[in-house]
Design a protein around this motif. Structure first.
Motif, PDB file in Angstrom:
ATOM      1  N   VAL A  45       0.874  -1.184   0.000  1.00  0.00           N
ATOM      2  CA  VAL A  45       0.000   0.000   0.000  1.00  0.00           C
ATOM      3  C   VAL A  45       0.901   1.221   0.000  1.00  0.00           C
ATOM      4  O   VAL A  45       1.405   1.635   1.049  1.00  0.00           O
ATOM      5  CB  VAL A  45      -0.932   0.014   1.234  1.00  0.00           C
ATOM      6  N   VAL A  62       3.347   1.031   3.097  1.00  0.00           N
ATOM      7  CA  VAL A  62       3.742  -0.171   3.832  1.00  0.00           C
ATOM      8  C   VAL A  62       3.801  -1.362   2.876  1.00  0.00           C
ATOM      9  O   VAL A  62       2.931  -1.533   2.018  1.00  0.00           O
ATOM     10  CB  VAL A  62       2.780  -0.421   5.031  1.00  0.00           C
ATOM     11  N   GLN A  87       4.566  -5.373   3.282  1.00  0.00           N
ATOM     12  CA  GLN A  87       4.810  -6.567   4.081  1.00  0.00           C
ATOM     13  C   GLN A  87       5.571  -6.269   5.377  1.00  0.00           C
ATOM     14  O   GLN A  87       6.629  -6.834   5.654  1.00  0.00           O
ATOM     15  CB  GLN A  87       5.527  -7.610   3.212  1.00  0.00           C
ATOM     16  N   GLY A  88       4.992  -5.367   6.134  1.00  0.00           N
ATOM     17  CA  GLY A  88       5.540  -5.035   7.440  1.00  0.00           C
ATOM     18  C   GLY A  88       6.614  -3.958   7.428  1.00  0.00           C
ATOM     19  O   GLY A  88       6.988  -3.455   8.480  1.00  0.00           O
ATOM     20  N   HIS A 108      -8.833   1.655   3.144  1.00  0.00           N
ATOM     21  CA  HIS A 108      -7.385   1.882   3.241  1.00  0.00           C
ATOM     22  C   HIS A 108      -6.818   1.216   4.498  1.00  0.00           C
ATOM     23  O   HIS A 108      -5.753   0.585   4.455  1.00  0.00           O
ATOM     24  CB  HIS A 108      -7.100   3.387   3.240  1.00  0.00           C
ATOM     25  N   GLU A 134      -6.509  -2.464   3.992  1.00  0.00           N
ATOM     26  CA  GLU A 134      -5.356  -2.788   3.142  1.00  0.00           C
ATOM     27  C   GLU A 134      -4.043  -2.705   3.926  1.00  0.00           C
ATOM     28  O   GLU A 134      -3.172  -3.562   3.787  1.00  0.00           O
ATOM     29  CB  GLU A 134      -5.309  -1.830   1.941  1.00  0.00           C
ATOM     30  N   CYS A 135      -3.924  -1.663   4.729  1.00  0.00           N
ATOM     31  CA  CYS A 135      -2.691  -1.492   5.512  1.00  0.00           C
ATOM     32  C   CYS A 135      -2.524  -2.602   6.550  1.00  0.00           C
ATOM     33  O   CYS A 135      -1.404  -3.053   6.804  1.00  0.00           O
ATOM     34  CB  CYS A 135      -2.675  -0.128   6.206  1.00  0.00           C
ATOM     35  N   LYS A 173      -3.443  -5.643   6.237  1.00  0.00           N
ATOM     36  CA  LYS A 173      -2.960  -6.827   5.509  1.00  0.00           C
ATOM     37  C   LYS A 173      -1.450  -6.774   5.306  1.00  0.00           C
ATOM     38  O   LYS A 173      -0.799  -7.799   5.147  1.00  0.00           O
ATOM     39  CB  LYS A 173      -3.642  -6.930   4.145  1.00  0.00           C
ATOM     40  N   GLN A 174      -0.907  -5.567   5.259  1.00  0.00           N
ATOM     41  CA  GLN A 174       0.537  -5.387   5.076  1.00  0.00           C
ATOM     42  C   GLN A 174       1.258  -5.278   6.425  1.00  0.00           C
ATOM     43  O   GLN A 174       2.414  -4.860   6.478  1.00  0.00           O
ATOM     44  CB  GLN A 174       0.820  -4.145   4.233  1.00  0.00           C
ATOM     45  N   GLY A 189       0.651  -3.202   8.855  1.00  0.00           N
ATOM     46  CA  GLY A 189       0.779  -1.849   9.382  1.00  0.00           C
ATOM     47  C   GLY A 189       0.043  -1.733  10.704  1.00  0.00           C
ATOM     48  O   GLY A 189      -0.834  -2.545  11.005  1.00  0.00           O
TER      49      GLY A 189
END
Lengths: 199, 199
Positions: free
Chosen positions: A52, A91, A93-94, B122, B125-126, B128-129, B131
């Motif tokens: 994102v 961001v 993958q972390g 949003h 989505e974050c 999932k990453q 965040g």
């Protein structure tokens, strides 16, 4: 030719896209700015839940606004402000991702004046917080794109302050940066280069 | 004055835009918007190398610009656009931070209409990453501020879509959120609440 992501995942080209006869396919849209190319790539990353990452809006100093009764507020007077950060963040993958994108018409080197002090300071601050920071540099002459780590950019920046070069030679960027060749979906697969600098 | 988006949604002024700065410290600065309080807190976090978190500029659709010969480009016509992300993001000790800040005059609950669909998507989505996503909610009536995890906000949001409550009761926010009491430096120590949700 088979293209693979760092995780071994295979990349499939879309069919129906015209390929040139030689092996090097020119995916780069010559009329497209680096910003448009990155926005399109970020849209792909977003839609495929890979990352994102968004470009920040351009900062504006608003001086005067009209408020018509039945329609949207209209800004009558405003000025562009200089951003105090880089243009892109998000961001992946972390990981916190933070970068700026710059084009140059110069063929043999990348002039450091393309960056402002504020942007470099912002990168320094983000690095201290363990963010992944870099620059995406495009030589428009031959449409080649590189990822340059913020630490390398900062080294050149700091040397410039004490009388060093005002630009980074293209040869150096080819050596210490990571090439980002154009493809389809995403147009600029820069996160593959990011994977390399994360390791 | 109340500024509205074309769809009737209310626009909150940017800080630094016609906003007086209240220097007198009665922790909760009654004249200060939540946005100004957060900007001040983020400046403290930045200056003390605790985190790099910025508010994104308000997105503007520029229609017409004048380029006078000897002075700065002047935007003559522009309109406010709705943001497609949350307003604040950045990096805090390796973590990607992403949040939105909302004030309500409501005393007993927080109306979900303060959020737009885009902002909630949003956040999804974050998350999932990996965040760290949340909302900072201020009840202006008694100047109390809470951090609410995005996962909790999303739960209420999704329930609303299928006929659930249109607001989150304040009691619930007190129970599942984390209180952020005013202090000096930073004015709103919300990263302390973030530490709790990271664990």
């Amino acid at each position: 030719m088979t293209i693979k992501y760092p995780d071994g995942h295979q990349f499939h080209r879309q069919s129906g896209f015209e390929q040139s006869h030689n092996d090097s396919i020119d995916f780069s849209n010559r009329g497209m700015t680096l910003e448009a190319e990155l926005n399109e790539s970020n849209k792909f990353y977003l839609n495929n839940e890979i990352a994102v990452i968004h470009k920040k809006p351009t900062p504006i100093q608003i001086v005067s606004v009209d408020y018509p009764k039945r329609s949207a507020a209209r800004i009558k007077e405003a000025y562009f402000r200089r951003a105090s950060t880089t243009d892109y963040n998000g961001v992946y993958q972390g990981h916190y991702i933070d970068f700026d994108a710059k084009e140059t018409k110069n063929k043999t080197s990348f002039p450091l004046k393309n960056f402002h002090k504020h942007q470099v300071e912002h990168m320094r601050e983000c690095l201290k917080q363990r963010g992944i920071c870099f620059a995406i540099i495009k030589f428009v002459n031959d449409q080649s794109v590189f990822l340059l780590k913020a630490t390398d950019l900062i080294d050149y920046w700091d040397q410039q302050q004490v009388g060093g070069r005002k630009s980074i030679p293209r040869k150096t960027i080819e050596e210490i940066g990571v090439a980002v060749p154009y493809q389809i979906n995403p147009l600029l697969p820069y996160l593959r280069a990011v994977d390399l600098i994360i390791e």
